[in-house]
Design a protein around this motif. Structure first.
Motif, PDB file in Angstrom:
ATOM      1  N   THR A 168       0.678  -1.089  -0.135  1.00  0.00           N
ATOM      2  CA  THR A 168       0.160  -0.156   0.187  1.00  0.00           C
ATOM      3  C   THR A 168       0.823   1.141  -0.068  1.00  0.00           C
ATOM      4  OG1 THR A 168      -1.629  -1.190   1.258  1.00  0.00           O
ATOM      5  CG2 THR A 168      -1.792   1.189   1.167  1.00  0.00           C
ATOM      6  N   PRO A 169       0.796   2.181  -1.046  1.00  0.00           N
ATOM      7  CA  PRO A 169       1.790   3.253  -1.032  1.00  0.00           C
ATOM      8  C   PRO A 169       1.189   4.099  -0.328  1.00  0.00           C
ATOM      9  CG  PRO A 169       0.033   3.318  -2.953  1.00  0.00           C
ATOM     10  CD  PRO A 169      -0.099   1.707  -2.382  1.00  0.00           C
ATOM     11  N   GLY A 170       2.029   5.029   0.321  1.00  0.00           N
ATOM     12  CA  GLY A 170       1.788   6.247   1.306  1.00  0.00           C
ATOM     13  C   GLY A 170       1.907   6.055   2.676  1.00  0.00           C
ATOM     14  N   GLN A 171       2.090   4.835   3.015  1.00  0.00           N
ATOM     15  CA  GLN A 171       2.324   4.549   4.602  1.00  0.00           C
ATOM     16  C   GLN A 171       3.918   4.116   4.733  1.00  0.00           C
ATOM     17  OE1 GLN A 171      -0.215   1.386   5.579  1.00  0.00           O
ATOM     18  NE2 GLN A 171      -1.817   2.129   4.812  1.00  0.00           N
ATOM     19  N   ALA A 172       4.651   5.115   5.566  1.00  0.00           N
ATOM     20  CA  ALA A 172       5.804   5.151   5.708  1.00  0.00           C
ATOM     21  C   ALA A 172       6.485   3.620   6.300  1.00  0.00           C
ATOM     22  CB  ALA A 172       6.254   6.216   6.787  1.00  0.00           C
ATOM     23  N   GLY A 173       7.483   3.016   5.733  1.00  0.00           N
ATOM     24  CA  GLY A 173       7.971   1.859   6.190  1.00  0.00           C
ATOM     25  C   GLY A 173       7.437   0.471   5.655  1.00  0.00           C
ATOM     26  N   GLU A 174       6.298   0.731   5.170  1.00  0.00           N
ATOM     27  CA  GLU A 174       5.474  -0.391   4.765  1.00  0.00           C
ATOM     28  C   GLU A 174       5.312  -0.616   3.197  1.00  0.00           C
ATOM     29  OE1 GLU A 174       1.718  -0.474   6.853  1.00  0.00           O
ATOM     30  OE2 GLU A 174       2.448  -0.278   8.769  1.00  0.00           O
ATOM     31  N   VAL A 175       6.018   0.194   2.461  1.00  0.00           N
ATOM     32  CA  VAL A 175       5.792   0.021   0.895  1.00  0.00           C
ATOM     33  C   VAL A 175       6.555  -1.480   0.517  1.00  0.00           C
ATOM     34  CG1 VAL A 175       6.160   1.258  -1.155  1.00  0.00           C
ATOM     35  CG2 VAL A 175       5.528   2.438   0.743  1.00  0.00           C
ATOM     36  N   GLU A 176       6.026  -2.126  -0.003  1.00  0.00           N
ATOM     37  CA  GLU A 176       6.852  -3.256  -0.315  1.00  0.00           C
ATOM     38  C   GLU A 176       6.927  -3.550  -2.109  1.00  0.00           C
ATOM     39  OE1 GLU A 176       4.689  -6.714   0.853  1.00  0.00           O
ATOM     40  OE2 GLU A 176       5.197  -6.386   2.882  1.00  0.00           O
ATOM     41  N   ALA A 177       7.883  -3.683  -2.578  1.00  0.00           N
ATOM     42  CA  ALA A 177       7.983  -3.934  -3.723  1.00  0.00           C
ATOM     43  C   ALA A 177       9.011  -5.230  -4.299  1.00  0.00           C
ATOM     44  CB  ALA A 177       8.905  -2.640  -4.353  1.00  0.00           C
ATOM     45  N   VAL A 178       8.698  -5.438  -5.615  1.00  0.00           N
ATOM     46  CA  VAL A 178       9.686  -6.523  -6.126  1.00  0.00           C
ATOM     47  C   VAL A 178      10.144  -6.362  -7.435  1.00  0.00           C
ATOM     48  CG1 VAL A 178       7.361  -7.358  -7.262  1.00  0.00           C
ATOM     49  CG2 VAL A 178       9.115  -9.110  -6.700  1.00  0.00           C
ATOM     50  N   ALA A 179      11.495  -7.044  -7.691  1.00  0.00           N
ATOM     51  CA  ALA A 179      11.859  -6.748  -8.940  1.00  0.00           C
ATOM     52  C   ALA A 179      12.559  -7.854  -9.496  1.00  0.00           C
ATOM     53  CB  ALA A 179      13.062  -5.787  -8.613  1.00  0.00           C
ATOM     54  N   TYR A 180      12.172  -7.914 -10.760  1.00  0.00           N
ATOM     55  CA  TYR A 180      12.748  -9.273 -11.513  1.00  0.00           C
ATOM     56  C   TYR A 180      13.795  -8.857 -12.384  1.00  0.00           C
ATOM     57  CZ  TYR A 180       8.088 -10.426 -10.246  1.00  0.00           C
ATOM     58  OH  TYR A 180       6.848 -10.919  -9.179  1.00  0.00           O
ATOM     59  N   LEU A 181      15.031  -9.453 -12.201  1.00  0.00           N
ATOM     60  CA  LEU A 181      16.337  -9.085 -12.667  1.00  0.00           C
ATOM     61  C   LEU A 181      16.662 -10.414 -13.893  1.00  0.00           C
ATOM     62  CD1 LEU A 181      17.998  -8.157  -9.365  1.00  0.00           C
ATOM     63  CD2 LEU A 181      16.655  -6.687 -10.983  1.00  0.00           C
ATOM     64  N   ALA A 182      16.575 -10.264 -14.968  1.00  0.00           N
ATOM     65  CA  ALA A 182      16.909 -11.037 -15.689  1.00  0.00           C
ATOM     66  C   ALA A 182      18.118 -11.267 -16.495  1.00  0.00           C
ATOM     67  CB  ALA A 182      15.893 -11.024 -16.921  1.00  0.00           C
ATOM     68  N   ARG A 183      18.611 -12.468 -16.828  1.00  0.00           N
ATOM     69  CA  ARG A 183      19.802 -12.452 -17.462  1.00  0.00           C
ATOM     70  C   ARG A 183      19.860 -11.915 -18.858  1.00  0.00           C
ATOM     71  NH1 ARG A 183      20.437 -18.880 -17.639  1.00  0.00           N
ATOM     72  NH2 ARG A 183      22.815 -18.325 -18.468  1.00  0.00           N
ATOM     73  N   ALA A 184      20.782 -11.628 -19.313  1.00  0.00           N
ATOM     74  CA  ALA A 184      21.207 -10.781 -20.597  1.00  0.00           C
ATOM     75  C   ALA A 184      20.504 -11.716 -21.667  1.00  0.00           C
ATOM     76  CB  ALA A 184      22.664 -10.600 -21.050  1.00  0.00           C
ATOM     77  N   GLY A 185      19.720 -10.900 -22.516  1.00  0.00           N
ATOM     78  CA  GLY A 185      19.111 -11.573 -23.745  1.00  0.00           C
ATOM     79  C   GLY A 185      17.640 -12.338 -23.438  1.00  0.00           C
ATOM     80  N   VAL A 186      17.247 -12.124 -22.279  1.00  0.00           N
ATOM     81  CA  VAL A 186      15.813 -12.661 -21.795  1.00  0.00           C
ATOM     82  C   VAL A 186      14.958 -11.518 -21.886  1.00  0.00           C
ATOM     83  CG1 VAL A 186      14.347 -13.651 -19.914  1.00  0.00           C
ATOM     84  CG2 VAL A 186      16.800 -14.354 -20.331  1.00  0.00           C
ATOM     85  N   ASP A 187      13.678 -11.935 -22.448  1.00  0.00           N
ATOM     86  CA  ASP A 187      12.551 -10.991 -22.801  1.00  0.00           C
ATOM     87  C   ASP A 187      11.826 -11.149 -21.365  1.00  0.00           C
ATOM     88  OD1 ASP A 187      10.632  -9.067 -23.640  1.00  0.00           O
ATOM     89  OD2 ASP A 187       9.899 -10.479 -25.019  1.00  0.00           O
ATOM     90  N   LEU A 188      11.486  -9.997 -20.919  1.00  0.00           N
ATOM     91  CA  LEU A 188      10.770  -9.815 -19.872  1.00  0.00           C
ATOM     92  C   LEU A 188       9.286  -9.365 -19.969  1.00  0.00           C
ATOM     93  CD1 LEU A 188      12.951  -8.570 -16.756  1.00  0.00           C
ATOM     94  CD2 LEU A 188      11.781 -10.968 -16.948  1.00  0.00           C
ATOM     95  N   ALA A 189       9.050  -9.319 -21.291  1.00  0.00           N
ATOM     96  CA  ALA A 189       7.483  -8.611 -21.467  1.00  0.00           C
ATOM     97  C   ALA A 189       6.426  -9.699 -20.963  1.00  0.00           C
ATOM     98  CB  ALA A 189       7.354  -8.588 -22.875  1.00  0.00           C
ATOM     99  N   PRO A 190       5.487  -9.268 -19.963  1.00  0.00           N
ATOM    100  CA  PRO A 190       4.793 -10.148 -19.226  1.00  0.00           C
ATOM    101  C   PRO A 190       3.322 -10.572 -20.133  1.00  0.00           C
ATOM    102  CG  PRO A 190       4.224  -8.162 -18.462  1.00  0.00           C
ATOM    103  CD  PRO A 190       5.417  -7.916 -19.124  1.00  0.00           C
TER     104      PRO A 190
END
Length: 206
Positions: free
Chosen positions: A184-206
């Motif tokens: 939930t954005p806007g609440q200090a200390g409680e903003v969670e996020a995720v990142a998907y880090l792909a190897r070179a040449g991989v298409d990450l289009a969902p």
């Protein structure tokens, strides 16, 4: 029909010529010829009647069964395409939908031990560029990407990490990546996020 009419005319003319000769009398042969003429005339009349009946029947039955029939214009849907349906086809996925698809893709992968070992060490170095108050919650690498789950004190902190940690840093990740807020954005200390880090040449289009 033409041949029948022509034959009857010749027979009729011949009988008239014989009857006009001086002193001619009706012989058995002449009577036979007249009888033939009457039979032919009756045959012609019968044929003409059959032809007329066939024409009437053809008009009454309508087109042949195998004759192509044009579709009824009233049965053709001429309405314009549904705008909502078109928008649904081209609509970009929401962040939650993109994360769900990427999670399904990531957790469906096997582990490439050789690649994931080095990728894990490179991803761990990103912890050094996290903004103050942010931390890595979990990190896992498989065969084509790593999944980095984080906690940030604010949206601004998350955006700073993307800019300075993944885009501008000299030792930034060497492949494509995708990141999104999951809390939930806007609440200090409680903003969670995720990142998907792909190897070179991989298409990450969902």
């Amino acid at each position: 029909m033409g041949l029948l009419s022509y034959g009857v005319s010749r027979l009729a003319v011949a009988s008239d010529v014989n009857a006009g000769e001086p002193g001619a009398r009706e012989t058995t042969e002449l009577q036979r010829l007249k009888a033939q003429v009457r039979e032919l005339e009756g045959s012609v009349a019968h044929s003409e009647r059959l032809a007329r009946e066939a024409q009437v029947a053809a008009r009454a039955t309508g087109p042949r069964v195998d004759t192509p029939v044009a579709p009824d214009p009233s049965s053709v849907d001429m309405s314009p395409p549904d705008a909502e349906a078109i928008a649904a086809v081209h609509e970009e996925p929401t962040p939650d939908e993109a994360v769900a698809r990427m999670d399904a893709r990531f957790f469906g992968e096997a582990v490439d031990t050789a690649w994931s070992h080095g990728a894990t060490r490179r991803a761990e170095r990103l912890g050094a560029v996290l903004p103050q108050g942010a931390r890595i919650v979990s990190l896992e690498c498989r065969s084509s990407m790593c999944r980095l789950q984080m906690s940030h004190p604010s949206q601004d902190a998350f955006h700073k990490f993307l800019r300075e940690g993944l885009m501008e840093a000299a030792d930034a990740w060497d492949g494509p990546f995708m990141a999104a807020l999951t809390g939930t954005p806007g609440q200090a200390g409680e903003v969670e996020a995720v990142a998907y880090l792909a190897r070179a040449g991989v298409d990450l289009a969902p």
